[in-house]
Design a protein around this motif. Structure first.
Motif, mmCIF file in Angstrom:
data_model
loop_
_atom_site.group_PDB
_atom_site.id
_atom_site.type_symbol
_atom_site.label_atom_id
_atom_site.label_comp_id
_atom_site.label_asym_id
_atom_site.label_seq_id
_atom_site.Cartn_x
_atom_site.Cartn_y
_atom_site.Cartn_z
ATOM 1 N N ASP A 159 0.742 -1.063 -0.267
ATOM 2 C CA ASP A 159 0.424 -0.091 0.019
ATOM 3 C C ASP A 159 0.922 1.210 -0.088
ATOM 4 O O ASP A 159 0.690 2.142 0.964
ATOM 5 N N ALA A 160 1.121 1.658 -1.407
ATOM 6 C CA ALA A 160 2.397 2.162 -1.512
ATOM 7 C C ALA A 160 1.917 3.348 -3.008
ATOM 8 O O ALA A 160 1.928 2.285 -3.859
ATOM 9 N N PRO A 161 2.505 4.211 -3.159
ATOM 10 C CA PRO A 161 2.285 4.991 -4.360
ATOM 11 C C PRO A 161 3.187 4.768 -5.358
ATOM 12 O O PRO A 161 2.881 4.176 -6.354
ATOM 13 N N GLN A 162 4.078 3.736 -4.951
ATOM 14 C CA GLN A 162 5.365 3.905 -5.887
ATOM 15 C C GLN A 162 4.832 2.470 -6.574
ATOM 16 O O GLN A 162 6.117 2.254 -8.319
ATOM 17 N N ASP A 163 3.866 2.003 -6.073
ATOM 18 C CA ASP A 163 4.110 0.307 -6.509
ATOM 19 C C ASP A 163 2.363 0.310 -7.736
ATOM 20 O O ASP A 163 1.483 0.562 -7.510
ATOM 21 N N ARG A 164 3.246 0.124 -8.905
ATOM 22 C CA ARG A 164 1.780 0.391 -9.925
ATOM 23 C C ARG A 164 2.043 -1.500 -10.671
ATOM 24 O O ARG A 164 2.669 -1.899 -10.620
ATOM 25 N N THR A 165 -0.122 -1.479 -10.519
ATOM 26 C CA THR A 165 -0.307 -3.365 -10.903
ATOM 27 C C THR A 165 -1.787 -3.329 -12.037
ATOM 28 O O THR A 165 -2.376 -1.860 -11.493
ATOM 29 N N SER A 166 -1.954 -4.188 -12.743
ATOM 30 C CA SER A 166 -3.108 -4.075 -13.160
ATOM 31 C C SER A 166 -3.837 -5.113 -11.946
ATOM 32 O O SER A 166 -2.961 -4.894 -11.116
ATOM 33 N N THR A 167 -4.975 -4.765 -12.499
ATOM 34 C CA THR A 167 -6.177 -4.922 -11.065
ATOM 35 C C THR A 167 -7.825 -5.114 -11.665
ATOM 36 O O THR A 167 -7.653 -4.986 -13.236
ATOM 37 N N GLU A 168 -8.038 -6.208 -10.838
ATOM 38 C CA GLU A 168 -9.158 -6.985 -11.406
ATOM 39 C C GLU A 168 -9.991 -7.704 -10.668
ATOM 40 O O GLU A 168 -9.479 -7.853 -8.957
ATOM 41 N N SER A 189 -22.262 -11.581 -14.286
ATOM 42 C CA SER A 189 -23.329 -12.734 -14.342
ATOM 43 C C SER A 189 -24.587 -13.057 -12.974
ATOM 44 O O SER A 189 -23.886 -12.407 -12.174
ATOM 45 N N PRO A 190 -25.160 -13.253 -13.737
ATOM 46 C CA PRO A 190 -26.314 -13.796 -12.167
ATOM 47 C C PRO A 190 -25.699 -15.138 -11.481
ATOM 48 O O PRO A 190 -26.307 -15.690 -12.333
ATOM 49 N N LEU A 191 -26.106 -15.492 -10.459
ATOM 50 C CA LEU A 191 -26.049 -16.175 -9.312
ATOM 51 C C LEU A 191 -27.461 -16.391 -8.988
ATOM 52 O O LEU A 191 -28.607 -15.751 -9.399
ATOM 53 N N LYS A 192 -27.707 -17.222 -8.024
ATOM 54 C CA LYS A 192 -28.249 -17.948 -6.980
ATOM 55 C C LYS A 192 -29.246 -16.480 -7.045
ATOM 56 O O LYS A 192 -30.730 -16.557 -7.083
ATOM 57 N N ASN A 193 -29.180 -15.858 -5.668
ATOM 58 C CA ASN A 193 -29.540 -15.033 -4.813
ATOM 59 C C ASN A 193 -28.800 -13.795 -5.728
ATOM 60 O O ASN A 193 -28.933 -12.402 -4.432
ATOM 61 N N LYS A 194 -28.039 -13.765 -5.484
ATOM 62 C CA LYS A 194 -26.671 -12.535 -5.884
ATOM 63 C C LYS A 194 -26.118 -12.280 -7.709
ATOM 64 O O LYS A 194 -26.584 -12.930 -8.569
ATOM 65 N N ILE A 195 -25.943 -11.123 -7.859
ATOM 66 C CA ILE A 195 -25.391 -11.058 -8.668
ATOM 67 C C ILE A 195 -23.822 -10.727 -8.726
ATOM 68 O O ILE A 195 -22.913 -9.737 -8.102
ATOM 69 N N GLN A 196 -23.075 -11.307 -10.071
ATOM 70 C CA GLN A 196 -21.663 -11.112 -9.843
ATOM 71 C C GLN A 196 -20.890 -9.917 -10.939
ATOM 72 O O GLN A 196 -21.265 -10.341 -12.332
ATOM 73 N N PHE A 197 -20.531 -8.743 -11.095
ATOM 74 C CA PHE A 197 -19.541 -7.922 -11.651
ATOM 75 C C PHE A 197 -18.558 -8.457 -11.852
ATOM 76 O O PHE A 197 -17.680 -8.449 -10.545
ATOM 77 N N HIS A 198 -17.820 -8.404 -13.006
ATOM 78 C CA HIS A 198 -15.826 -8.446 -13.099
ATOM 79 C C HIS A 198 -16.031 -7.571 -13.563
ATOM 80 O O HIS A 198 -15.835 -7.362 -15.208
ATOM 81 N N TRP A 199 -14.401 -6.632 -13.229
ATOM 82 C CA TRP A 199 -13.793 -5.553 -13.860
ATOM 83 C C TRP A 199 -12.289 -5.704 -13.863
ATOM 84 O O TRP A 199 -12.043 -6.013 -12.585
ATOM 85 N N LYS A 200 -11.784 -5.053 -15.083
ATOM 86 C CA LYS A 200 -10.745 -5.297 -15.552
ATOM 87 C C LYS A 200 -10.034 -3.902 -15.422
ATOM 88 O O LYS A 200 -10.088 -3.297 -16.857
ATOM 89 N N GLN A 201 -9.064 -3.435 -14.812
ATOM 90 C CA GLN A 201 -8.085 -2.726 -15.212
ATOM 91 C C GLN A 201 -6.484 -3.050 -15.642
ATOM 92 O O GLN A 201 -5.976 -3.415 -14.774
ATOM 93 N N ASP A 202 -6.479 -2.513 -16.697
ATOM 94 C CA ASP A 202 -5.249 -3.070 -17.794
ATOM 95 C C ASP A 202 -4.039 -2.424 -17.291
ATOM 96 O O ASP A 202 -2.806 -2.800 -17.460
ATOM 97 N N ILE A 203 -4.517 -1.008 -17.147
ATOM 98 C CA ILE A 203 -3.353 -0.224 -17.280
ATOM 99 C C ILE A 203 -3.367 0.033 -15.847
ATOM 100 O O ILE A 203 -3.504 0.413 -14.893
ATOM 101 N N PRO A 204 -1.715 -0.362 -15.196
ATOM 102 C CA PRO A 204 -1.245 -1.061 -13.503
ATOM 103 C C PRO A 204 -1.728 0.747 -13.086
ATOM 104 O O PRO A 204 -1.318 1.560 -13.665
ATOM 105 N N HIS A 205 -1.914 1.502 -12.250
ATOM 106 C CA HIS A 205 -2.043 2.142 -11.403
ATOM 107 C C HIS A 205 -2.027 1.487 -9.401
ATOM 108 O O HIS A 205 -1.630 0.579 -8.852
ATOM 109 N N ALA A 206 -1.833 2.386 -9.234
ATOM 110 C CA ALA A 206 -1.577 2.402 -7.398
ATOM 111 C C ALA A 206 -2.956 1.775 -6.878
ATOM 112 O O ALA A 206 -3.967 1.626 -7.028
ATOM 113 N N ALA A 207 -2.340 1.384 -5.480
ATOM 114 C CA ALA A 207 -3.193 0.147 -4.651
ATOM 115 C C ALA A 207 -4.324 1.411 -4.578
ATOM 116 O O ALA A 207 -5.444 1.055 -4.345
#
Length: 807
Positions: A159-168, A189-207
């Protein structure tokens, strides 16, 4: 440079009002691994205010024999830790999780670590918002806040701004809810009682820029070119949201053009979050904004959220695409965003509005410099990164960038900005990287400019004296730098323009002001009837330049710069002569810019003679801009005339703007209009944007101070009233609470309030009241897992109340 940094690491070399006890020089933490990707698989338990997660982190070893990886992770229940490189062991102390490899990893090799965990009722970083018996209609929302180092409260990371990473992020939420995060939406994606969202950030960024916002949102779709632009709000607030954020595509076009870098992410979203604890947060491609800026048609008469939308959008370039390597260089994030916010104002609404915004920035910086502390823009010595997020970092830094623009000129400045962005996009930076970009683009040595404005503190204070010698037809101007000089603040070296208006027109001269005192002489065709020092207001400074009433009067109507006309209005308000009132009265009607009109109204209010009051009343018949009407109405509060009270009563019934209605109410309170007491119950029943009318009624009553006021104010601080009303009631108690033990006791109890902004306002109120008996309670908030602003304010309050301010 070396000498300065060695100096600034010593606590004795810095303003001790800023460097609190225990502060040390801070540096980016060492790393054994570079984070390449973080995948979070999350399941929200909203009723339980908990999150279950699986964090899969892909790491690349930086050096040979990397034997362990340290994750920041606060108050997790760690279920397991495993790796694709075989068995690992770990130690966890509730603050950091240290993973040890049986076989050390060699430089360049890649390893994955999976951590299963659960966080319940996190103290920071992840916030669960929802209804209770006091707020039954509050929407259910979950949102995160990572800056400065709060990502560690909801997922394990470096958890420091120097470390950049892609995230999902894959996140399961109850059906009917929407989850917004960084990057592109891969799948829903719909599930039984919930819904799942899948987000992806390809360009690296800080935590700290990783985000999650969940709620029952309406999605409003817009676009810039082929980039989706979306706004998320609670149902029913769609029009208010469009008013708040509708200029975003225009801002994206402007920033893309000026930086030379098109908006870099696959989408741009803004989520209006309930009870958000900041104005906004520039999470990469998915900004979180406070819902308080969503506003109705009446508020839109003289309120705009453009400032916030522009500021957070500018961060997508300055802070997200280019990130400070260490928090000590955070001005590269915040000063740039603040200046680009003003630049959009210039682009969208013109130079007068732009310079008025810069003036407000300067006023905020000057107030902090005078009342709190002075520090270099780049400061390595601090206790918490939050300490740095102040009026120096935002407002002063924006003005330094404007000075750089003035010194370099338009073409060179924008070439420098574009060079900086091109050379550093996708990287972490320090101040030297920006300096190198400017020097690369212009060929100029910027060492002196950066030394005095960025690495040192303060600003020049000029004493300017002018006289005319008719025999030689020369104007003489003596300029002295009168600021106190020490290890932090020296003599400044700046080119300054001198302007002389004569019957032959304007003549300008540029001189380098770099010594303690100068005597400049200028050959002119005739005696000037207007002399201006820095006529374009490009230098951040304080100026003592007395002029004749005749010259001020001419400047009031002829200076082409709004800030010059403002200076003249303020000066004439102090002269307090019949002719000054006449000049101000005429200018009040003729002035075209609302800011100067308002300043003229304030000057007349300061004079407060019957003629000045008459001019204000007459002006209010013709002035239409609500922002100009506000200070004119406020200026009438100093009059005790029955006629003025009668007029204010009419204004308080007919004003179109929320803010001008409140200004008229407050003026009535200050003028002692006791008829307000009978109106108060009805006024407290009126609904309005952010409860602004009820807030105005409380402030008017506080100015009037009728019997029973303390009980009224205490009542409206209670949990269950709107937060806007509660904050106003706390501030009003501070105004009348000195010497009242019952007020202090009531405020101390509010230190345990669940809403952070109430706590922050209570700390300020206790400080203003000045009773040191508050110290034991305040000390409890100077340590622990509290918001950094609360810790800082509580610590400063303890010092002030103990009589050790500045020690």
């Amino acid at each position: 440079m070396k000498e300065f940094f060695e100096c600034c690491h010593k606590r004795s070399a810095l303003d001790s009002r800023f460097v609190l006890k225990g502060a040390e020089a801070q540096y980016a933490p060492d790393r054994t691994f570079d984070t390449e990707h973080i995948m979070l698989d999350l399941d929200l338990d909203i009723p339980g205010k908990a999150l279950s997660g699986l964090c899969t982190t892909t790491l690349r070893a930086i050096s040979d024999d990397a034997g362990e990886m340290v994750f920041d992770a606060v108050d997790f229940h760690v279920k397991f830790v495993r790796s694709n490189q075989g068995a690992v062991s770990y130690q966890y102390n509730k603050r950091q999780l240290t993973v040890q490899f049986k076989n050390p990893i060699q430089s360049g090799d890649v390893v994955q670590i999976q951590i299963g965990y659960r966080v319940t009722r996190p103290k920071l970083g992840l916030y669960f918002i929802g209804p209770d018996k006091h707020y039954p209609h509050k929407p259910v929302q979950v949102w995160t806040q990572g800056e400065d180092e709060f990502a560690r409260y909801w997922f394990p990371c470096h958890d420091a701004p120097q470390d950049r990473t892609s995230t999902e992020i894959l996140v399961k939420v109850p059906k009917g809810m929407t989850a917004v995060s960084n990057g592109r939406l891969v799948k829903k994606s719909p599930l039984k009682n919930k819904i799942q969202f899948h987000w992806k950030q390809d360009i690296p960024h800080a935590a700290y820029l990783v985000t999650l916002a969940v709620g029952h949102f309406t999605e409003i779709k817009d676009h810039w070119k082929n980039i989706p632009v979306t706004y998320y709000c609670t149902p029913g607030r769609e029009q208010d949201t469009r008013r708040a954020f509708g200029k975003t595509p225009k801002m994206m076009a402007f920033f893309s053009k000026k930086t030379g870098q098109p908006y870099p992410y696959p989408k741009y979203a803004q989520v209006a979050a309930e009870d958000f604890i900041y104005g906004g947060m520039e999470n990469t491609s998915a900004t979180t904004q406070t819902a308080k800026v969503l506003h109705d048609e009446r508020a839109h008469l003289d309120f705009s959220a453009d400032y916030l939308a522009a500021h957070e959008l500018a961060h997508q370039w300055f802070g997200d695409l280019i990130t400070c390597q260490e928090w000590s260089h955070a001005w590269l994030n915040e000063s740039f965003a603040t200046y680009f916010e003003a630049l959009f104002t210039e682009h969208d609404r013109g130079k007068d509005e732009f310079f008025w915004e810069l003036r407000q920035n300067a006023a905020q910086y000057f107030e902090e410099d005078k009342s709190s502390y002075r520090r270099p823009l780049v400061s390595k010595v601090y206790k918490s990164p939050t300490d740095l997020f102040d009026r120096h970092l935002y407002e002063k830094g924006s003005l330094i960038l404007h000075m750089l623009r003035c010194v370099l000129g338009e073409t060179a400045f924008w070439t420098s900005i574009q060079t900086y962005v091109k050379d550093n996009k996708g990287l972490v930076v320090e101040t030297i990287d920006f300096k190198k970009a400017v020097e690369k683009a212009t060929g100029k040595n910027m060492g002196r400019f950066f030394d005095q404005w960025v690495y040192k503190a303060g600003h020049p204070e000029y004493k300017v004296r002018y006289w005319w010698e008719s025999s030689s037809k020369k104007a003489y101007v003596r300029v002295a730098q009168t600021q106190k000089t020490d290890h932090e603040t020296g003599l400044f070296s700046m080119p300054v323009v001198f302007s002389f208006h004569t019957s032959k027109g304007e003549k300008r001269f540029t001189e380098l002001v770099d010594k303690k005192t100068h005597l400049f002489e200028f050959k002119l065709p005739a005696e000037p009837y207007l002399v201006l020092f820095d006529p374009d207001h490009g230098v951040l400074k304080k100026t003592d330049f007395p002029k004749s009433e005749t010259m001020w009067t001419y400047q009031l109507t002829h200076d082409p710069h709004v800030l010059g006309r403002r200076e003249a209005a303020m000066a004439l308000g102090k002269i307090n002569s019949v002719s000054a009132v006449q000049a101000l009265s005429e200018a009040l009607i003729e002035e075209k810019f609302w800011g100067v009109q308002g300043e003229i109204g304030s000057a007349l209010g300061q004079i407060s003679t019957p003629e000045a009051v008459e001019a204000l009343l007459y002006g209010l018949k013709t002035i239409t801009h609500p922002k100009a009407r506000r200070p004119c109405l406020s200026a009438l509060g100093g009059s005790r005339s029955a006629c003025v009270r009668e007029e204010l009563q009419k204004f308080s019934q007919t004003e179109k703007s929320y803010f001008t209605e409140n200004a008229s109410l407050l003026a009535r309170g200050k003028s002692g209009d006791m008829s307000l007491i009978a109106e108060f119950p009805a006024r407290m029943k009126r609904e309005s944007w952010n409860d602004i009318l009820r807030c105005g009624a409380l402030e008017a009553m506080t100015a009037l101070q009728p019997p029973g006021l303390v009980s009224i104010l205490k009542k409206h601080t209670a949990y269950g009233h709107s937060h806007s009303l509660r904050l106003t009631a706390v501030r009003c108690l501070a105004k009348i609470g000195a010497g009242r033990a019952d007020v202090q006791t009531h405020l101390l109890a509010l230190m345990n309030d669940p809403y952070l902004l109430v706590q922050l306002n209570v700390v300020k109120a206790l400080t203003d009241i000045g009773n040191e008996q508050a110290v034991p309670v305040l000390k409890k908030f100077t340590k622990g897992d509290y918001d950094g602003r609360l810790i800082r304010m509580a610590e400063e309050a303890v010092l002030k109340l103990n009589g050790h301010d500045g020690e």
